[in-house]
Design a protein around this motif. Structure first.
Motif, PDB file in Angstrom:
ATOM      1  N   GLU A 808       0.865  -1.172   0.000  1.00 60.40           N
ATOM      2  CA  GLU A 808       0.000   0.000   0.000  1.00 60.40           C
ATOM      3  C   GLU A 808       0.900   1.220   0.000  1.00 60.40           C
ATOM      4  OE1 GLU A 808      -1.002   0.877   4.588  1.00 60.40           O
ATOM      5  OE2 GLU A 808      -1.954  -0.950   3.795  1.00 60.40           O
ATOM      6  N   THR A 809       0.417   2.287  -0.599  1.00 59.82           N
ATOM      7  CA  THR A 809       1.197   3.518  -0.688  1.00 59.82           C
ATOM      8  C   THR A 809       1.008   4.345   0.577  1.00 59.82           C
ATOM      9  OG1 THR A 809       0.909   3.536  -3.078  1.00 59.82           O
ATOM     10  CG2 THR A 809       1.630   5.593  -2.052  1.00 59.82           C
ATOM     11  N   VAL A 810       2.124   4.817   1.113  1.00 63.81           N
ATOM     12  CA  VAL A 810       2.072   5.730   2.254  1.00 63.81           C
ATOM     13  C   VAL A 810       2.593   7.090   1.795  1.00 63.81           C
ATOM     14  CG1 VAL A 810       2.229   3.904   3.959  1.00 63.81           C
ATOM     15  CG2 VAL A 810       4.322   4.922   3.058  1.00 63.81           C
ATOM     16  N   GLU A 811       2.881   8.002   2.683  1.00 67.32           N
ATOM     17  CA  GLU A 811       3.247   9.366   2.316  1.00 67.32           C
ATOM     18  C   GLU A 811       4.541   9.415   1.497  1.00 67.32           C
ATOM     19  OE1 GLU A 811       5.144   8.516   6.312  1.00 67.32           O
ATOM     20  OE2 GLU A 811       3.199   8.157   5.349  1.00 67.32           O
ATOM     21  N   ASN A 812       4.619  10.459   0.645  1.00 69.12           N
ATOM     22  CA  ASN A 812       5.812  10.761  -0.170  1.00 69.12           C
ATOM     23  C   ASN A 812       6.175   9.631  -1.131  1.00 69.12           C
ATOM     24  OD1 ASN A 812       6.124  13.259   1.193  1.00 69.12           O
ATOM     25  ND2 ASN A 812       7.236  12.221   2.858  1.00 69.12           N
ATOM     26  N   GLY A 813       5.199   8.883  -1.576  1.00 68.55           N
ATOM     27  CA  GLY A 813       5.423   7.839  -2.561  1.00 68.55           C
ATOM     28  C   GLY A 813       6.040   6.574  -2.037  1.00 68.55           C
ATOM     29  N   ARG A 814       6.299   6.511  -0.730  1.00 70.61           N
ATOM     30  CA  ARG A 814       6.850   5.282  -0.178  1.00 70.61           C
ATOM     31  C   ARG A 814       5.796   4.188  -0.158  1.00 70.61           C
ATOM     32  NH1 ARG A 814       8.816   6.513   5.485  1.00 70.61           N
ATOM     33  NH2 ARG A 814       7.041   7.967   5.410  1.00 70.61           N
ATOM     34  N   LEU A 815       6.273   2.921  -0.165  1.00 69.99           N
ATOM     35  CA  LEU A 815       5.375   1.766  -0.155  1.00 69.99           C
ATOM     36  C   LEU A 815       5.532   1.007   1.143  1.00 69.99           C
ATOM     37  CD1 LEU A 815       5.827   0.359  -3.789  1.00 69.99           C
ATOM     38  CD2 LEU A 815       3.924   1.713  -2.915  1.00 69.99           C
ATOM     39  N   ARG A 816       4.417   0.511   1.657  1.00 64.67           N
ATOM     40  CA  ARG A 816       4.456  -0.386   2.807  1.00 64.67           C
ATOM     41  C   ARG A 816       4.216  -1.806   2.304  1.00 64.67           C
ATOM     42  NH1 ARG A 816       0.904   1.752   6.258  1.00 64.67           N
ATOM     43  NH2 ARG A 816       2.499   2.710   7.596  1.00 64.67           N
ATOM     44  N   TYR A 817       5.099  -2.712   2.696  1.00 62.07           N
ATOM     45  CA  TYR A 817       4.991  -4.121   2.333  1.00 62.07           C
ATOM     46  C   TYR A 817       4.648  -4.924   3.589  1.00 62.07           C
ATOM     47  CZ  TYR A 817       7.164  -3.200  -2.208  1.00 62.07           C
ATOM     48  OH  TYR A 817       7.434  -2.738  -3.479  1.00 62.07           O
ATOM     49  N   VAL A 818       3.751  -5.910   3.424  1.00 64.37           N
ATOM     50  CA  VAL A 818       3.270  -6.695   4.560  1.00 64.37           C
ATOM     51  C   VAL A 818       3.269  -8.171   4.183  1.00 64.37           C
ATOM     52  CG1 VAL A 818       1.394  -7.056   6.217  1.00 64.37           C
ATOM     53  CG2 VAL A 818       1.788  -4.776   5.239  1.00 64.37           C
ATOM     54  N   GLY A 819       3.612  -9.012   5.148  1.00 58.26           N
ATOM     55  CA  GLY A 819       3.529 -10.458   4.946  1.00 58.26           C
ATOM     56  C   GLY A 819       3.640 -11.192   6.260  1.00 58.26           C
ATOM     57  N   GLU A 820       3.416 -12.498   6.210  1.00 62.56           N
ATOM     58  CA  GLU A 820       3.476 -13.329   7.409  1.00 62.56           C
ATOM     59  C   GLU A 820       4.611 -14.329   7.319  1.00 62.56           C
ATOM     60  OE1 GLU A 820      -0.314 -15.184   7.957  1.00 62.56           O
ATOM     61  OE2 GLU A 820      -1.061 -13.516   9.196  1.00 62.56           O
ATOM     62  N   VAL A 821       5.215 -14.587   8.473  1.00 63.54           N
ATOM     63  CA  VAL A 821       6.310 -15.548   8.593  1.00 63.54           C
ATOM     64  C   VAL A 821       5.882 -16.652   9.554  1.00 63.54           C
ATOM     65  CG1 VAL A 821       8.667 -15.911   9.390  1.00 63.54           C
ATOM     66  CG2 VAL A 821       8.099 -13.855   8.093  1.00 63.54           C
ATOM     67  N   PRO A 822       6.001 -17.924   9.181  1.00 63.86           N
ATOM     68  CA  PRO A 822       5.640 -19.004  10.110  1.00 63.86           C
ATOM     69  C   PRO A 822       6.741 -19.227  11.143  1.00 63.86           C
ATOM     70  CG  PRO A 822       6.426 -19.930   8.058  1.00 63.86           C
ATOM     71  CD  PRO A 822       6.384 -18.431   7.860  1.00 63.86           C
ATOM     72  N   LEU A 823       6.365 -19.364  12.389  1.00 64.94           N
ATOM     73  CA  LEU A 823       7.326 -19.715  13.431  1.00 64.94           C
ATOM     74  C   LEU A 823       7.350 -21.235  13.537  1.00 64.94           C
ATOM     75  CD1 LEU A 823       6.446 -17.022  16.126  1.00 64.94           C
ATOM     76  CD2 LEU A 823       8.009 -16.891  14.187  1.00 64.94           C
ATOM     77  N   ASP A 824       8.156 -21.849  12.704  1.00 68.46           N
ATOM     78  CA  ASP A 824       8.155 -23.307  12.593  1.00 68.46           C
ATOM     79  C   ASP A 824       9.385 -23.946  13.230  1.00 68.46           C
ATOM     80  OD1 ASP A 824       9.940 -22.332  10.794  1.00 68.46           O
ATOM     81  OD2 ASP A 824       9.109 -23.334   9.029  1.00 68.46           O
ATOM     82  N   ARG A 825      10.136 -23.164  14.018  1.00 71.43           N
ATOM     83  CA  ARG A 825      11.293 -23.703  14.712  1.00 71.43           C
ATOM     84  C   ARG A 825      11.289 -23.200  16.145  1.00 71.43           C
ATOM     85  NH1 ARG A 825      16.233 -22.441  10.467  1.00 71.43           N
ATOM     86  NH2 ARG A 825      15.515 -23.754   8.750  1.00 71.43           N
ATOM     87  N   THR A 826      11.684 -24.044  17.049  1.00 70.68           N
ATOM     88  CA  THR A 826      11.840 -23.598  18.428  1.00 70.68           C
ATOM     89  C   THR A 826      13.230 -22.986  18.603  1.00 70.68           C
ATOM     90  OG1 THR A 826      12.645 -25.774  19.108  1.00 70.68           O
ATOM     91  CG2 THR A 826      10.274 -25.364  19.299  1.00 70.68           C
ATOM     92  N   GLY A 827      13.413 -22.284  19.726  1.00 74.28           N
ATOM     93  CA  GLY A 827      14.709 -21.709  20.029  1.00 74.28           C
ATOM     94  C   GLY A 827      14.809 -20.265  19.611  1.00 74.28           C
ATOM     95  N   ASP A 828      16.033 -19.746  19.610  1.00 78.68           N
ATOM     96  CA  ASP A 828      16.264 -18.348  19.280  1.00 78.68           C
ATOM     97  C   ASP A 828      15.951 -18.100  17.815  1.00 78.68           C
ATOM     98  OD1 ASP A 828      17.120 -17.870  21.860  1.00 78.68           O
ATOM     99  OD2 ASP A 828      19.203 -18.368  21.388  1.00 78.68           O
ATOM    100  N   PHE A 829      15.116 -17.102  17.569  1.00 80.09           N
ATOM    101  CA  PHE A 829      14.569 -16.856  16.240  1.00 80.09           C
ATOM    102  C   PHE A 829      14.745 -15.376  15.913  1.00 80.09           C
ATOM    103  CE2 PHE A 829      11.308 -16.171  13.056  1.00 80.09           C
ATOM    104  CZ  PHE A 829      11.210 -17.376  12.373  1.00 80.09           C
TER     105      PHE A 829
END
Length: 866
Positions: A808-829
């Motif tokens: 989606e477009t935000v101010e001054n022509g910048r773009l916001r990118y969005v997505g999801e990441v699966p937490l499929d590992r235990t431990g430090d991530f």
């Protein structure tokens, strides 16, 4: 008086024997036992005296013997059968012909050396042996490769020893007419000539000799022609000889002249033109410049467009893990040969110099690096083992800008070996009788475990005995060359023992291979050799480069130890290491020893050959052994990688080597049952064959090249060249636009939510970031989240990538990118984001070396993810 010209007069065979010449002129005989047996039967004694060289055999066999063979109906039947078998081999469809998806019509394979057979001495070491096995296997699989190399009139040197054990060299003259070669001629019968331009308006001319390697034509360029001045005639005098200018001229002839030779060969014979060019190490890198020149002058492309078209169909294989092993020339020398009056408008010298420039950190700005040029001219690059791929990514990572080492686009295909060349006939016969699927289809290796142990031990003893006989012959010859009389050599008859544990060590002699590590404690080595209960014998071979004084000193140290009357029956140095000696060693040794400084062995293949013959490996975990050692197929010498003092490191690793031989290797070899068989040893042999057999074969290697590199390269080239190279033109324009605008790309704020304070496995992390694209369009880039485990410095380990596609477009022509990441590992991530160029014709995300990252390392915004 010395002759001023040397040539070989070939015999005229009686008409019934003319097919012998057809067999001789195709080098398939070098790996086809039935044809070798046929040659042997021509004159068994002469066959041995000419060292299994069929050209020399037919040149020296008596007219009376030829007349007798021409009247021998049994021999003529065998000759006819062998000829028909060769013709069927050359024409019948094979594996490659069964592939779908239009594989490349032809592949050009460039190498400075080829180890096909000892009768064609155009190799120095592993690079050439690998190239020879590559061509032979391509022939067996039906892969339409055209090989390109140089014909060296003195080949590599023959090695012999002085009385005090110092390596000496001689360069026996090689006469092309005395080799299994034919001269490539134009349709009117005149010899083909290839020219490469030199400064001052001179040309370097070469004729082209053709070797038939089964189905594969091998073109060898030879500068010893009348048109050249004396200096130019000597360009192809010897392999890796001469000074810097000399080496550069060899590599210009190989790369530029090699492309021109292929074009001429295809024109003369109608062979399909190559779609893919494979550069075996950087020596042939100039082939890319010649192909760029062709496209600029013949297809009206710009340099950048021609560069993209050239890269798309080029594969580059690096073979060295050490910078010192790479050819580097002074920049002013490149300026001399590619600039000034010799410069062409199609290939400006400044663009040439840029291709070979070491622009990365710690690079030398005064040199032109052939491997760097090779990588810049290739869309696909690989090392020759998994570990070597990792080392190469570290060595050359600076060519790809700000990408992490793991993202550097250098892959790996582990080398393999050609079994018909390196496996003893007795082993092949046993496999053909007991394991027919292994021979016919390369499968069924688990059946090795059912082989009778007594039969394996019988074959192993036969091979060890043959090695002992050959070693004694070579030892006697060497001592005679060093000045010993026959009266002093009676001890040679009892040197070595066909019933003693036999260890082999044979390779080139640079310092990192550590020829003398076994002598770190000479007294302990002596005790090993002379142990009354479990004796050991060691056979050693190897050549130091003629200019390597340090390597020669290592050889002298070994030789002086082995000269001692108390141990010379248990340890021998065999001079003039070549393919014939290599075959004997890998077939006859019980253990193959290798102790390089890890990780400086790119791959190494001798241990693979020994394994296929029922030998076991005793090696540092380097090269291929790091990849395929499983704890039961040999022994690994612990490596003291972290020890900075080289002497202490050698002491530690030598001590571990002695301990392994004393307490494990020799104990298992001499632990015999009531039937005299070392059952635990033979179980390890069977496991080695079953587990390593399918991996170390060159058929696996060449199939990997075809599927993973050649086919994708051909597909990319077709896209680039379609519609008058519209793809190359479009990609070059796009790259120029993106590179110019890239400084305006920036990653702004990055945030995440959706997992709370104590996330659990299976949850999903929502990542948002704002990106400034400047003059670029969203379709020009990919915005990716990198995620995975992190170490103590918050660096991602084995990161995975997922593109953020919601925008989606935000101010001054910048773009916001969005997505999801699966937490499929235990431990430090952890996670981060990056912006990279995106185009359907890029081979990988890192191809342009451009990446935009957040302005500072991100903290862990959600705590310790467990």
């Amino acid at each position: 008086m010395k002759a001023i010209r040397r040539f070989t007069v070939r015999t005229v065979l009686p008409e019934p024997l003319r097919q012998l010449e057809e067999l001789v002129l195709n080098l398939r005989w070098s790996w086809h036992n039935e044809t070798l047996d046929l040659f042997r039967s021509v004159d068994p004694d002469l066959w041995e005296s000419v060292r299994h060289d069929p050209v020399k055999l037919l040149g020296e066999v008596s007219p009376q013997r030829l007349a007798a063979l021409a009247a021998d109906r049994r021999f003529l039947r065998r000759l006819q059968d062998a000829t028909e078998d060769l013709r069927e081999y050359l024409t019948a469809p094979r594996w490659y012909q069964s592939l779908d998806d239009e594989p490349p019509a032809a592949i050009a394979y460039f190498s400075p050396e080829y180890g096909i057979t000892a009768a064609l001495p155009q190799y120095s070491g592993g690079l050439g042996i690998l190239a020879g096995d590559h061509l032979k296997t391509a022939s067996d699989l039906g892969v339409p490769i055209i090989g390109v190399g140089l014909l060296y009139r003195h080949g590599y040197f023959s090695q012999f020893l002085s009385p005090d054990g110092w390596q000496l060299e001689r360069y026996p003259p090689i006469t092309p007419t005395g080799l299994p070669l034919t001269l490539l001629r134009e349709a009117d019968g005149t010899p083909l000539r290839i020219q490469v331009g030199l400064p001052e308006g001179r040309d370097l001319s070469a004729q082209v000799w053709l070797a038939g390697v089964g189905r594969v034509p091998l073109l060898l360029l030879d500068s010893d022609v009348r048109e050249n001045d004396p200096a130019a005639r000597d360009v192809t005098d010897r392999l890796y000889g001469g000074g810097t200018d000399h080496r550069l001229l060899q590599e210009m002839l190989l790369g530029i002249g090699g492309v021109r030779a292929i074009r001429a060969y295809c024109r003369i014979t109608g062979h399909p033109a190559p779609e893919v060019f494979h550069t075996n190490e950087g020596h042939a890198g100039f082939l890319g410049l010649e192909r760029i020149r062709e496209l600029v002058t013949e297809q009206d492309l710009s340099f950048d467009e021609a560069l993209e078209a050239t890269r798309s169909g080029t594969v580059f294989t690096t073979h060295t893990p050490v910078p010192a092993g790479i050819d580097r020339f002074p920049r002013e020398l490149i300026q001399k040969y590619f600039g000034g009056p010799n410069e062409t408008a199609s290939v400006p010298v400044d663009r040439v110099l840029a291709l070979g420039a070491e622009t990365y950190e710690d690079g030398d700005q005064d040199v032109f690096n052939m491997a760097v040029m090779g990588m810049r001219l290739a869309q696909r690059v690989n090392g020759v083992s998994r570990l070597h791929g990792a080392v190469s990514r570290e060595m050359f990572g600076g060519l790809w800008g700000g990408f992490d080492v793991d993202d550097v686009p250098i892959g790996s295909i582990t080398n393999g070996v050609h079994p018909e060349t390196w496996v003893a006939p007795e082993v092949i016969e046993l496999a053909a009788r007991e394991l027919p699927d292994v021979i016919s289809a390369g499968r069924g290796w688990e059946g090795v475990r059912r082989l009778a142990e007594g039969e394996i031990w019988r074959v192993r003893r036969t091979l060890r005995e043959r090695l002992v006989r050959d070693a004694r012959r070579r030892l006697r010859e060497s001592w005679r060359q060093r000045g010993a009389s026959d009266a002093e050599l009676s001890w040679v008859d009892d040197a070595l023992d066909p019933d003693v544990l036999t260890i082999g060590f044979a390779r080139r002699v640079p310092s990192y291979k550590r020829l003398t590590l076994m002598m770190r404690d000479p007294e302990r080595l002596r005790r090993l050799l002379l142990d009354p209960e479990r004796p050991v014998q060691i056979l050693i071979a190897g050549k130091a480069h003629p200019a390597d004084e340090g390597g020669k000193r290592l050889i002298q140290e070994i030789v002086r130890f082995a000269d001692d009357a108390g141990v010379r029956h248990r340890i021998v140095f065999l001079p003039d290491y070549d393919m014939a000696l290599g075959q004997m060693l890998v077939q006859g040794c019980d253990v193959w020893m290798n102790n390089p400084l890890r990780p400086l062995e790119a791959c190494g293949t001798s241990g693979m050959k020994a394994a296929l013959n029922g030998g076991l490996n005793l090696s540092i975990r380097d090269g291929w052994w790091d990849e395929w050692f499983d704890g039961q197929n040999g022994w690994t010498i612990p490596s003291a990688d972290g020890v900075e003092d080289p002497d202490r490191r050698d002491d530690l690793e030598a001590s571990a080597l002695y301990e392994l031989i004393e307490d494990h290797v020799s104990v298992m070899f001499y632990d015999r049952g009531g039937d005299g068989l070392p059952r635990r040893w033979l179980e390890m042999v069977k496991h080695t064959l079953a587990s390593l057999g399918p991996k170390v074969l060159s058929t696996r290697m060449v199939r990997d090249y075809v599927v993973d590199l050649y086919a994708p390269a051909a597909a990319s080239r077709r896209v680039m060249s379609a519609d008058a190279h519209a793809g190359a033109r479009s990609l070059a324009e796009w790259k120029h636009r993106v590179a110019k605008a890239w400084p305006g790309v920036a990653v702004g704020h990055v945030e995440s939510d959706g997992v709370g304070e104590s996330p659990h496995i299976g949850a999903r992390l929502t990542v948002r970031t704002t990106v400034e694209l400047g003059e670029l369009r969203p379709e020009d880039v990919a915005v990716e989240v990198a995620y995975g485990r992190v170490d103590d410095t918050d660096s991602l380990i084995d990161a995975r990538y997922q593109e953020l596609t919601d925008t989606e477009t935000v101010e001054n022509g910048r773009l916001r990118y969005v997505g999801e990441v699966p937490l499929d590992r235990t431990g430090d991530f952890g996670y981060s984001v990056r912006v990279v160029p995106r185009h359907e014709m890029l081979a990988n995300r890192a191809e342009m070396g451009l990446v935009a990252l957040p302005p500072a390392p991100l903290g862990m915004t959600n705590g310790d993810l467990r």
